[in-house]
Design an enzyme around this catalytic site. Sequence first.
Site, PDB file in Angstrom:
ATOM      1  N   ASP A  75       0.829  -1.203   0.000  1.00 40.93           N
ATOM      2  CA  ASP A  75       0.000   0.000   0.000  1.00 40.93           C
ATOM      3  C   ASP A  75       0.865   1.255   0.000  1.00 40.93           C
ATOM      4  O   ASP A  75       0.483   2.284  -0.571  1.00 40.93           O
ATOM      5  CB  ASP A  75      -0.919  -0.023   1.228  1.00 40.93           C
ATOM      6  N   ASP A 121       2.623   1.656  -3.796  1.00 36.77           N
ATOM      7  CA  ASP A 121       1.864   2.167  -4.932  1.00 36.77           C
ATOM      8  C   ASP A 121       1.789   3.697  -4.916  1.00 36.77           C
ATOM      9  O   ASP A 121       1.806   4.340  -5.964  1.00 36.77           O
ATOM     10  CB  ASP A 121       0.472   1.546  -4.986  1.00 36.77           C
ATOM     11  N   GLY A 122       1.728   4.283  -3.718  1.00 35.25           N
ATOM     12  CA  GLY A 122       1.743   5.743  -3.652  1.00 35.25           C
ATOM     13  C   GLY A 122       3.071   6.323  -4.103  1.00 35.25           C
ATOM     14  O   GLY A 122       3.112   7.348  -4.808  1.00 35.25           O
ATOM     15  N   ARG A 167       3.773   8.804  -7.509  1.00 28.35           N
ATOM     16  CA  ARG A 167       4.489  10.084  -7.519  1.00 28.35           C
ATOM     17  C   ARG A 167       5.742  10.015  -8.393  1.00 28.35           C
ATOM     18  O   ARG A 167       6.052  10.979  -9.106  1.00 28.35           O
ATOM     19  CB  ARG A 167       4.865  10.468  -6.084  1.00 28.35           C
ATOM     20  N   THR A 194      -3.808   8.895 -10.331  1.00 29.17           N
ATOM     21  CA  THR A 194      -5.111   8.915 -10.991  1.00 29.17           C
ATOM     22  C   THR A 194      -6.220   8.739  -9.960  1.00 29.17           C
ATOM     23  O   THR A 194      -5.997   8.208  -8.866  1.00 29.17           O
ATOM     24  CB  THR A 194      -5.223   7.781 -12.034  1.00 29.17           C
ATOM     25  N   ASP A 214      -7.095   1.906  -4.382  1.00 30.19           N
ATOM     26  CA  ASP A 214      -6.320   1.771  -3.159  1.00 30.19           C
ATOM     27  C   ASP A 214      -7.226   1.774  -1.928  1.00 30.19           C
ATOM     28  O   ASP A 214      -7.093   0.939  -1.033  1.00 30.19           O
ATOM     29  CB  ASP A 214      -5.298   2.904  -3.075  1.00 30.19           C
ATOM     30  N   ASP A 232      -8.060  -1.420   0.651  1.00 28.30           N
ATOM     31  CA  ASP A 232      -7.817  -1.310   2.092  1.00 28.30           C
ATOM     32  C   ASP A 232      -9.052  -1.673   2.901  1.00 28.30           C
ATOM     33  O   ASP A 232      -8.984  -2.439   3.868  1.00 28.30           O
ATOM     34  CB  ASP A 232      -7.380   0.117   2.449  1.00 28.30           C
TER      35      ASP A 232
END
Length: 305
Positions: A85, A88-89, A93, A99, A106, A110
């Site tokens: 998790d 992916d952030g 960036r 998007t 995401d 969660d």
Amino acid sequence: MSGVRTRRQAAAVSTPAKAPRAQAAMNGNGSAHKSAKKEPKENIFLFYPNIIGYSRIVLALASLYYMPLHPRTCSILYSVSCLLDALDGYAARYFEQSTRFGAVLDMVTDRCTTACLLVFLSSAWPRWALLFQGLISLDLASHYIHMYATLIMGGSDNSHKNVDKSRSWILNLYYTNKTFLFICCALNELFFIALYLLSFSSPYLSPSLLQVSNQGSGSTLQPGTPLSPTTSLLMNPHSAAALELARANKMDSFWPWVIVGVSFPIMAIKQGINVVQLVKASRWLAEGDIAMREAAGLPRKTKTR
């Protein structure tokens, strides 16, 4: 005069021949202008952070498959899914691939993975089922109303992570400070994973854990396995189910208890943030309703006594 007329006629004849070429050049169809190349259309679904999101779903589904009987395998798969998790952030960036689809993917992943784990815990400890069900409801309602309020009140281009300090300083800290966000989410999940492991290892929570009764053919397996596998699964002592149950019976509960003690305060803070998020988002929507009713001139009639 005849010479002048001849030159004019020659000019008139030559002019139509040049006009199509000039018009073709203006329209960009001639040899002087090449047709513009169209840029390839981006496939949002194949962006790197979204591919990471898909892998999280696969790992989560695999952990659910092993959850009833294989606590170690399940915990590893579930933990890796949660750790991705954060990746992916970072990928969004780094590759400039942030998007709205990725943000929703995401958040939904969660919510679903946590809800599935809490459902298992509800089955493991029926006496605490109401508490676990309440945590599921709070988590889903809090994030849904917050997301909806952000889209309606803040605009479709506004991110759900853009929370002004004047509205809530704790939500602003939660969504803008990546370290604080990671600690809250990671230890919240770690707390529930530790509870899951304790359902297989703690005799204090499950006194008859993995003790097969000698009376009758039934099994007295309790919290650790909500499916309560019967002795038919243990017919073959070398089967995967029998070996895993034997290993689970010898599982040490020391570290799960340590994890529970360390992560409990952070888990409590995370649930408090969910409550604040739910209340603030509800009030924000109510403010919008009041403004909309005032703009429409409502209420039109006032009751008088």
